[in-house]
Design a protein around this motif. Structure first.
Motif, short mmCIF file in Angstrom:
data_model
loop_
_atom_site.label_atom_id
_atom_site.label_comp_id
_atom_site.label_asym_id
_atom_site.label_seq_id
_atom_site.Cartn_x
_atom_site.Cartn_y
_atom_site.Cartn_z
N ASN A 1 0.58 -1.28 -0.18
CA ASN A 1 -0.01 0.42 0.36
C ASN A 1 0.92 1.03 -0.40
OD1 ASN A 1 0.97 0.31 2.50
ND2 ASN A 1 -1.51 -0.78 3.60
N THR A 2 2.15 1.21 0.26
CA THR A 2 2.92 2.02 0.24
C THR A 2 4.70 2.03 -0.48
OG1 THR A 2 2.10 3.13 1.73
CG2 THR A 2 4.46 3.90 1.75
N VAL A 3 4.99 2.70 -1.54
CA VAL A 3 6.22 2.57 -2.20
C VAL A 3 7.04 3.54 -1.56
CG1 VAL A 3 7.59 1.48 -3.82
CG2 VAL A 3 4.91 0.86 -3.07
N VAL A 4 8.07 3.63 -1.49
CA VAL A 4 9.15 5.26 -1.34
C VAL A 4 10.22 4.77 -2.36
CG1 VAL A 4 9.79 6.75 0.24
CG2 VAL A 4 7.93 5.11 1.39
N SER A 5 10.38 5.84 -2.99
CA SER A 5 11.67 5.55 -3.41
C SER A 5 12.54 6.18 -2.84
CB SER A 5 12.27 6.56 -4.77
OG SER A 5 13.04 6.66 -5.45
N VAL A 6 13.57 5.63 -2.00
CA VAL A 6 14.29 6.25 -0.76
C VAL A 6 15.55 6.60 -0.57
CG1 VAL A 6 12.93 5.04 1.20
CG2 VAL A 6 14.51 4.04 0.03
N GLY A 7 16.06 6.58 -2.03
CA GLY A 7 17.54 7.11 -1.88
C GLY A 7 18.78 5.40 -1.63
N GLN A 8 20.07 5.91 -1.23
CA GLN A 8 20.42 5.07 -1.61
C GLN A 8 20.67 4.74 0.16
OE1 GLN A 8 24.44 6.83 -2.88
NE2 GLN A 8 23.96 6.38 -4.86
N PHE A 9 19.54 3.96 0.14
CA PHE A 9 19.18 3.84 1.77
C PHE A 9 20.27 2.39 2.63
CE2 PHE A 9 15.82 2.79 4.98
CZ PHE A 9 16.02 4.57 6.00
N GLY A 10 20.76 1.38 1.80
CA GLY A 10 21.06 0.31 2.60
C GLY A 10 22.32 0.69 2.33
N GLY A 11 22.84 1.87 2.37
CA GLY A 11 24.51 1.42 2.16
C GLY A 11 25.29 0.46 0.35
N GLY A 12 24.69 0.75 -0.23
CA GLY A 12 25.34 0.25 -2.17
C GLY A 12 25.16 1.30 -2.93
N GLU A 13 25.51 1.22 -4.23
CA GLU A 13 25.57 2.76 -4.71
C GLU A 13 24.64 3.17 -5.61
OE1 GLU A 13 28.59 1.70 -7.31
OE2 GLU A 13 30.10 1.45 -6.16
N GLY A 14 23.30 2.33 -6.05
CA GLY A 14 22.20 2.60 -6.51
C GLY A 14 21.13 2.65 -5.47
N GLY A 15 20.36 3.47 -5.74
CA GLY A 15 19.11 4.37 -5.01
C GLY A 15 18.14 2.63 -4.49
N ASP A 16 17.27 3.05 -4.14
CA ASP A 16 16.38 1.46 -3.34
C ASP A 16 15.34 1.66 -3.41
OD1 ASP A 16 19.28 0.83 -2.74
OD2 ASP A 16 19.32 1.52 -0.63
N LEU A 17 14.87 1.03 -2.68
CA LEU A 17 12.94 0.90 -2.85
C LEU A 17 12.49 0.64 -1.12
CD1 LEU A 17 11.84 0.00 -6.38
CD2 LEU A 17 11.39 2.62 -5.00
N LEU A 18 11.80 1.34 -0.17
CA LEU A 18 11.11 1.22 0.37
C LEU A 18 9.43 0.46 0.20
CD1 LEU A 18 12.29 0.66 3.79
CD2 LEU A 18 10.35 2.95 4.07
N THR A 19 8.97 -0.26 1.16
CA THR A 19 7.59 -0.82 0.88
C THR A 19 6.91 -1.75 2.12
OG1 THR A 19 7.92 -2.91 0.23
CG2 THR A 19 7.99 -2.20 -1.33
N ARG A 20 5.79 -0.75 2.03
CA ARG A 20 5.13 -1.24 3.41
C ARG A 20 4.12 -2.07 2.97
NH1 ARG A 20 2.18 3.32 7.11
NH2 ARG A 20 0.69 2.60 4.77
#
Length: 283
Positions: free
Chosen positions: A125-144
């Protein structure tokens, strides 16, 4: 797949947004190098999709206000989420993700056709483009999902993502989640989340993909006056991530970032007097 116009829109939106931002930098006398300094907040501007599927972008003017809107495309119907992403840390969007209501998620970059990177995402029900959130080089996605479980998808830097990593639970207490930038000045991207009582909470990023955020801290109350909260990057060009908030009257407010975790936002400033309820999605 969500309906998209016959043009190849993957780079069209990015090019126009980048051009508008560059024009704003020149107009305000800011150095073009500012937008390319790693560690600064993303200079994405603010874009929106209206109920008819028209997509528009607004460039930052350097003082927190926004330029007149520029139409970047049409036919963006059947979308549940659109998110810009900066994969190379130059603070300009490299591409965007688009999630259709059927649960298929695509990535648009360059002049290439859309790249399907996943399916079954209608469970979220929620997707967020959170940038480089997990320590890697590319941008990440957070979902709920509807149970309140939170998952992190690590980006490879080309729009594709890893298998999901469960990073939390109980997030069904939140009605809004936003984040794409560093709010406390430690160089790691953070999140904010509003609970059902209107309290806004800060989750400081750790850079650790297994535990990507620290224990929450309270920012303030009274945030239920807004029907949308969105982290649009740096809108006043001071190198800090900002937040935009829209109320039921269609007014738009800027909460400028401070870089201080104890008080991450300055007092609100009105940057749009009416009409912002025309947008059903911000990106």
């Amino acid at each position: 797949m969500a309906k998209i116009s016959g043009r190849r829109p993957g780079r069209a939106a990015t090019r126009l947004a980048a051009a508008a931002i560059t024009a704003a930098l020149v107009a305000t006398g800011a150095s073009a190098a500012f937008a390319a300094e790693p560690g600064d907040a993303p200079l994405f501007g603010l874009s929106g999709v209206d109920a008819s599927g028209n997509a528009y972008t607004y460039a930052p003017q350097g003082d927190g206000t926004l330029s007149a809107r520029v139409k970047i495309d049409s036919g963006w119907t059947g979308l549940a989420f659109v998110g810009q992403v900066d994969n190379n840390a130059d603070n300009i969007a490299d591409g965007r993700w688009q999630l259709g209501t059927a649960g298929n998620i695509y990535y648009y970059e360059g002049n290439s056709p859309a790249k399907k990177i996943g399916y079954g995402w209608d469970t979220y029900n929620t997707v967020v483009s959170v940038g480089q959130f997990g320590g890697g080089e590319g941008g990440d996605l957070l979902t709920r999902d509807d149970k309140g479980d939170v998952y992190l998808y690590l980006g490879y830097g080309d729009g594709t993502v890893t298998k999901r990593l469960k990073v939390g639970y109980g997030w069904d207490i939140y009605t809004q989640i936003a984040g794409n930038g560093d709010l406390d000045g430690d160089g790691r991207n953070d999140l904010v989340a509003r609970d059902k009582s209107g309290v806004l909470w800060l989750y400081k990023g750790t850079g650790d993909q297994k535990a990507p955020y620290a224990k929450r801290s309270k920012i303030g109350s009274g945030w239920n006056q807004y029907n949308n909260l969105f982290a649009a990057g740096d809108l006043n060009m001071d190198g800090r991530t900002d937040l935009v908030a829209r109320n039921e009257k269609g007014e738009l407010y800027l909460y400028a970032g401070t870089g201080n975790a104890a008080a991450p936002y300055k007092a609100k400033a009105l940057i749009g007097t009416s009409g912002w309820n025309t947008y059903r999605l911000f990106f």
